[in-house]
Enzyme design. Structure first.
Site, PDB file in Angstrom:
ATOM      1  N   LYS A   1      12.240  23.160  71.685  1.00  0.00           N
ATOM      2  CA  LYS A   1      13.326  23.340  72.750  1.00  0.00           C
ATOM      3  C   LYS A   1      14.632  23.898  71.939  1.00  0.00           C
ATOM      4  O   LYS A   1      15.210  23.304  70.857  1.00  0.00           O
ATOM      5  CB  LYS A   1      13.642  22.197  73.583  1.00  0.00           C
TER       6      LYS A   1
ATOM      7  N   TYR B   1      18.686  18.173  77.128  1.00  0.00           N
ATOM      8  CA  TYR B   1      18.291  16.734  77.327  1.00  0.00           C
ATOM      9  C   TYR B   1      18.598  16.443  78.669  1.00  0.00           C
ATOM     10  O   TYR B   1      17.613  15.575  79.437  1.00  0.00           O
ATOM     11  CB  TYR B   1      18.349  15.697  76.388  1.00  0.00           C
TER      12      TYR B   1
HETATM   13  P1  NAD Z   1      17.015  23.372  60.444  1.00  0.00           P
HETATM   14  O1  NAD Z   1      18.501  24.082  60.179  1.00  0.00           O
HETATM   15  O2  NAD Z   1      17.045  22.090  59.990  1.00  0.00           O
HETATM   16  O3  NAD Z   1      15.641  24.149  60.267  1.00  0.00           O
HETATM   17  C1  NAD Z   1      15.545  25.577  60.619  1.00  0.00           C
HETATM   18  C2  NAD Z   1      14.428  26.017  59.632  1.00  0.00           C
HETATM   19  O4  NAD Z   1      14.389  27.497  60.146  1.00  0.00           O
HETATM   20  C3  NAD Z   1      14.933  26.180  58.290  1.00  0.00           C
HETATM   21  O5  NAD Z   1      13.971  25.659  57.603  1.00  0.00           O
HETATM   22  C4  NAD Z   1      15.287  27.369  57.983  1.00  0.00           C
HETATM   23  O6  NAD Z   1      15.026  27.856  56.646  1.00  0.00           O
HETATM   24  C5  NAD Z   1      14.436  28.348  59.104  1.00  0.00           C
HETATM   25  N1  NAD Z   1      14.793  29.750  59.227  1.00  0.00           N
HETATM   26  C6  NAD Z   1      14.040  30.652  59.515  1.00  0.00           C
HETATM   27  N2  NAD Z   1      14.662  31.911  59.638  1.00  0.00           N
HETATM   28  C7  NAD Z   1      16.161  31.406  59.709  1.00  0.00           C
HETATM   29  C8  NAD Z   1      17.171  32.011  59.781  1.00  0.00           C
HETATM   30  N3  NAD Z   1      17.216  33.179  60.202  1.00  0.00           N
HETATM   31  N4  NAD Z   1      18.242  31.301  59.930  1.00  0.00           N
HETATM   32  C9  NAD Z   1      18.441  30.016  59.650  1.00  0.00           C
HETATM   33  N5  NAD Z   1      17.212  29.305  59.459  1.00  0.00           N
HETATM   34  C10 NAD Z   1      16.121  29.885  59.534  1.00  0.00           C
HETATM   35  O7  NAD Z   1      17.129  23.107  62.229  1.00  0.00           O
HETATM   36  P2  NAD Z   1      16.241  22.201  62.948  1.00  0.00           P
HETATM   37  O8  NAD Z   1      17.097  20.976  63.172  1.00  0.00           O
HETATM   38  O9  NAD Z   1      15.024  21.560  62.223  1.00  0.00           O
HETATM   39  O10 NAD Z   1      16.029  22.774  64.257  1.00  0.00           O
HETATM   40  C11 NAD Z   1      14.747  23.793  64.544  1.00  0.00           C
HETATM   41  C12 NAD Z   1      14.711  23.700  65.983  1.00  0.00           C
HETATM   42  O11 NAD Z   1      14.053  22.617  66.282  1.00  0.00           O
HETATM   43  C13 NAD Z   1      15.713  24.252  66.857  1.00  0.00           C
HETATM   44  O12 NAD Z   1      15.048  24.911  67.815  1.00  0.00           O
HETATM   45  C14 NAD Z   1      16.021  22.816  67.444  1.00  0.00           C
HETATM   46  O13 NAD Z   1      16.504  22.948  68.722  1.00  0.00           O
HETATM   47  C15 NAD Z   1      14.755  22.072  67.312  1.00  0.00           C
HETATM   48  N6  NAD Z   1      14.854  20.527  67.302  1.00  0.00           N
HETATM   49  C16 NAD Z   1      14.298  19.900  68.183  1.00  0.00           C
HETATM   50  C17 NAD Z   1      14.344  18.488  68.176  1.00  0.00           C
HETATM   51  C18 NAD Z   1      13.594  17.487  68.991  1.00  0.00           C
HETATM   52  O14 NAD Z   1      13.790  16.347  68.983  1.00  0.00           O
HETATM   53  N7  NAD Z   1      12.768  17.904  69.836  1.00  0.00           N
HETATM   54  C19 NAD Z   1      15.318  17.894  67.233  1.00  0.00           C
HETATM   55  C20 NAD Z   1      16.057  18.837  66.212  1.00  0.00           C
HETATM   56  C21 NAD Z   1      15.861  20.126  66.437  1.00  0.00           C
END
Ligand code: NAD
Length: 372
Positions: free
Chosen positions: A138, A223
């Site tokens: 999401k 949410y």
């Molecule tokens: P994060 O920054 O920790 O991880 C993102 C990942 O994407 C990294 O490994 C990064 O290297 C990679 N990536 C690939 N291309 C990229 C670019 N061009 N720029 C930046 N990063 C790039 O983020 P996250 O917290 O893991 O969030 C990722 C997704 O998950 C988002 O869509 C977020 O909304 C979602 N999320 C959902 C929940 C949930 O509870 N459902 C919780 C946290 C995050």
């Protein structure tokens, strides 16, 4: 022990028989039965090995119906690390340039896209074209137009599109939904959703309009949007919204810090919600009907979710959300199981239409009508 006693009581077996029966043998055979699963296992590759991707991977260690078998990442050192941690073979490792080749890999069923929001649209469409089922985090996309294109691409490729709405499988949440459907709260009148946290590092992608698609609303406010729908059981027909910004340096043009929004539902019920990147301790749902209420706090964090209704504390079990989500998604994909609250692209599209309407309401200062 309780379940064993209940079971024996149902059979009408006396307390003496209960005392004499070999407890451990019975319990072992029951556990073995529960552990035994010989149905299909969803073989998943995770795209985006960041913080949430890591959480999902760890949670999947406890899954029986889903297994992490592949990775897609732009960072070779992370791939190596994950290979050794999760036993992932070299042939199931891809980067962002070559992951279309997953098409010819028979050992991967689905790709779970866990990258920044602004990348979901193109990545999901590429996965669909590679013929694999897609689970997307999401918000599914940055707006409804993108969301519709993703749904169309998955339909054309005959693959399933699911979205990581983990709360749709959370036991206390499901109990409140069950009680609402049973009429325990009477006619629903009002929902309040408060979602927020104080965001740190100003250079992170969540504060980059292109990658995040907005600010707190896309990330955490969703949410309250989604929750207002599953808690009331209705879709909003109008939206009003107001934005406040205290830090114009951190929250640039198009990146919202705080948005308050209100919904009207067909029944006449209303919702009042707050989404923010500028306050902690905001994780609360309140549902009010003319016969009762439910309040949950924390309501959507990783847990434990806690809550009570006018009938008392919610006592359903604490779960690891992502483990249950992946088990259920395996059943949805392989067995066509229908979840209590949908987790498909159409469900996510509704949230995206509401997000579009909220941003429009902020911009125009006017009430925006919705038809979902
Ligand atoms: P994060 O920054 O920790 O991880 C993102 C990942 O994407 C990294 O490994 C990064 O290297 C990679 N990536 C690939 N291309 C990229 C670019 N061009 N720029 C930046 N990063 C790039 O983020 P996250 O917290 O893991 O969030 C990722 C997704 O998950 C988002 O869509 C977020 O909304 C979602 N999320 C959902 C929940 C949930 O509870 N459902 C919780 C946290 C995050």
């Amino acid at each position: 022990m309780n379940s064993r006693r209940d079971f024996l009581q149902k059979l009408g077996i006396s307390a003496i028989a209960l005392h004499l029966a070999p407890l451990s043998g019975w319990a072992d055979s029951k556990n073995n039965q529960e552990d035994a699963y010989d149905g299909p296992v969803l073989r998943v590759a995770i795209m985006g090995l960041g913080s949430y991707g890591t959480r999902v991977a760890e949670a999947m260690r406890s899954c029986k119906k889903a297994k992490l078998v592949g990775v897609i990442s732009g960072t070779p050192s992370k791939i190596k690390d994950w290979q050794s941690k999760y036993g992932i073979p070299e042939k199931n490792c891809y980067n962002y340039e070559n992951f279309d080749n997953i098409k010819s890999n028979p050992d991967i069923d689905a790709v779970y896209v866990i990258t920044p929001n602004g990348l979901h649209h193109d990545e999901v469409i590429r996965v669909a074209k590679a013929g694999k089922h897609v689970i997307c985090e999401k918000p599914m996309a940055l707006n409804a137009k993108q969301g519709q294109e993703m749904i169309d691409a998955c339909k054309a490729a005959n693959v399933k599109l699911l979205v990581g709405y983990r709360m749709h499988f959370e036991p206390k949440t499901l109990e409140v939904i069950r009680m609402r459907k049973a009429g325990d709260f009477g006619k629903i009148k009002f929902f309040q959703g408060l979602c927020g946290f104080t965001i740190g590092d100003p250079t992170q992608w969540r504060l980059n309009k292109q990658l995040a698609g907005g600010g707190s609303l896309m990330d955490i406010g969703i949410y309250a949007i989604n929750g207002s729908r599953y808690m009331t059981g209705e879709n909003p027909v109008w939206v009003t919204a107001q934005e406040t910004k205290t830090d114009h340096e951190k929250f640039k043009e198009g990146v919202d810090e705080t948005i308050e929004f209100q919904f009207g539902f067909p029944s006449g019920a209303t919702a009042s919600c707050l989404s923010t990147y500028a306050m902690n301790n905001l994780d609360r749902f309140f549902l009010n009907g003319d016969k009762g209420f439910a309040e949950m706090q924390p309501s959507t964090g990783y847990g434990p979710i806690m809550g009570r209704t006018n009938q008392g504390e919610l006592t359903q079990p604490i779960t690891v959300h992502q483990t249950v989500q992946m088990e259920e998604m395996s059943d949805i994909i392989f067995k066509g199981k229908q979840p209590v609250v949908p987790v498909d692209g159409y469900e996510a599209l509704k949230d995206l239409k509401i997000i579009d309407a909220i941003y429009l309401a902020v911009k125009t200062g006017k009430k925006v009508d919705l038809s979902l």
